[in-house]
Scaffold this motif. Sequence first.
Motif, PDB file in Angstrom:
ATOM      1  N   GLY A  61     -34.240  41.856 -41.436  1.00  0.00           N
ATOM      2  CA  GLY A  61     -34.341  40.229 -41.390  1.00  0.00           C
ATOM      3  C   GLY A  61     -34.943  40.123 -40.192  1.00  0.00           C
ATOM      4  N   TRP A  62     -35.468  40.953 -39.295  1.00  0.00           N
ATOM      5  CA  TRP A  62     -36.141  40.480 -37.998  1.00  0.00           C
ATOM      6  C   TRP A  62     -37.101  41.648 -37.780  1.00  0.00           C
ATOM      7  CZ3 TRP A  62     -35.151  44.016 -34.189  1.00  0.00           C
ATOM      8  CH2 TRP A  62     -34.101  44.855 -34.241  1.00  0.00           C
ATOM      9  N   GLY A  63     -37.767  41.588 -36.820  1.00  0.00           N
ATOM     10  CA  GLY A  63     -39.004  42.376 -36.520  1.00  0.00           C
ATOM     11  C   GLY A  63     -40.105  42.127 -35.877  1.00  0.00           C
ATOM     12  N   LEU A  64     -41.283  42.667 -36.095  1.00  0.00           N
ATOM     13  CA  LEU A  64     -42.374  41.997 -35.518  1.00  0.00           C
ATOM     14  C   LEU A  64     -43.118  41.224 -36.691  1.00  0.00           C
ATOM     15  CD1 LEU A  64     -43.770  45.650 -34.105  1.00  0.00           C
ATOM     16  CD2 LEU A  64     -42.991  43.712 -32.766  1.00  0.00           C
ATOM     17  N   TRP A  65     -42.946  39.829 -36.116  1.00  0.00           N
ATOM     18  CA  TRP A  65     -43.564  38.928 -36.941  1.00  0.00           C
ATOM     19  C   TRP A  65     -44.769  38.653 -36.912  1.00  0.00           C
ATOM     20  CZ3 TRP A  65     -38.737  37.476 -34.286  1.00  0.00           C
ATOM     21  CH2 TRP A  65     -37.794  37.494 -34.970  1.00  0.00           C
ATOM     22  N   ALA A  66     -45.530  38.058 -37.972  1.00  0.00           N
ATOM     23  CA  ALA A  66     -46.837  37.755 -38.058  1.00  0.00           C
ATOM     24  C   ALA A  66     -47.110  36.448 -37.384  1.00  0.00           C
ATOM     25  CB  ALA A  66     -47.477  37.622 -39.247  1.00  0.00           C
ATOM     26  N   VAL A  67     -47.904  36.273 -36.720  1.00  0.00           N
ATOM     27  CA  VAL A  67     -48.174  34.952 -35.580  1.00  0.00           C
ATOM     28  C   VAL A  67     -49.399  34.259 -36.283  1.00  0.00           C
ATOM     29  CG1 VAL A  67     -48.624  33.801 -33.239  1.00  0.00           C
ATOM     30  CG2 VAL A  67     -46.960  36.008 -33.640  1.00  0.00           C
ATOM     31  N   GLU A  68     -49.027  33.109 -36.376  1.00  0.00           N
ATOM     32  CA  GLU A  68     -50.263  32.194 -36.843  1.00  0.00           C
ATOM     33  C   GLU A  68     -50.418  31.056 -36.074  1.00  0.00           C
ATOM     34  OE1 GLU A  68     -48.971  29.323 -40.533  1.00  0.00           O
ATOM     35  OE2 GLU A  68     -49.408  31.328 -40.987  1.00  0.00           O
ATOM     36  N   VAL A  69     -51.441  30.572 -35.727  1.00  0.00           N
ATOM     37  CA  VAL A  69     -51.749  29.397 -35.172  1.00  0.00           C
ATOM     38  C   VAL A  69     -51.267  28.174 -35.960  1.00  0.00           C
ATOM     39  CG1 VAL A  69     -53.360  27.399 -34.042  1.00  0.00           C
ATOM     40  CG2 VAL A  69     -53.415  30.191 -33.699  1.00  0.00           C
ATOM     41  N   ALA A  70     -50.387  27.196 -35.638  1.00  0.00           N
ATOM     42  CA  ALA A  70     -49.757  26.239 -36.543  1.00  0.00           C
ATOM     43  C   ALA A  70     -51.039  25.386 -37.173  1.00  0.00           C
ATOM     44  CB  ALA A  70     -48.648  25.271 -36.054  1.00  0.00           C
TER      45      ALA A  70
END
Length: 185
Positions: A61-70
Motif C-alpha cells: 500500500g506504500w512505497g516509492l511512488w511515481a511523481v508527476e507535475v500536477a
Amino acid sequence: MAAIRIETDRLVLRDWTDDDLRPFAALNADPEVMQHFPAPMSRTESDALAGRIHDRIAAEGWGLWAVEVASSGRFVGFTGLSVPSFTTHFTPAVEIGWRLAREAWGYGYATEAARAALGYGFGVLDLEEIVSFTAVTNDRSQAVMRRIGMCHSASDDFDHPRIEPGHRLSRHVLYRLPVDRWRAS
C-alpha cells in the motif's frame, strides 16, 4: 489495496502506470542522474525496477511512488519509502528516497515530494524513525535530507554492503529523522 494518491501544491505522488516506463528508463540511462549509483541502467533493468516498485506498492500500500507535475501530468521520477534489502548497523529501517529526471532538478520537487512522503510515513504508517542514505559524494541529495529536517552523524556513516569495497561510491552517509523531531518542525 486501494491506490494511494498524495497531492502537494505542485506534485502528485501516485502508483505507477505503463506510461511511466519510457521516461523512467530515460532518467535511469542518464549518466548525470546516475552519477552516484554504480552504473546507468538499461531499459530492461529500468523496467524490472519499476515492476518491483509497483509490486511493492500493490502488496504494502506504500512505497516509492511515481511523481508527476500536477499542472502538466508529466512524470519526473519517484519519491517515497522503502525498506533497505541489506543488513547493516541501522537496519531494519524505513528509508526515504528519490530519483528525479535532470530536467526536474532545481525546482524544489525532491524536497516537496519528500516532505509529503514523510507525512505519510509518520502520519499514516506511525513510523518512529525514517532514514536516508547516499554516497558521500552526493551533495544534492544530502542537501534535500537537511531541508526535510534530517540529521547526520559521522558515526553513522557506513560502507554500503552491495558496493565493492574501495569503489568510489562505497562510503555512504546516513541521515535520520525521528518522529518527535518531525512533529516539532
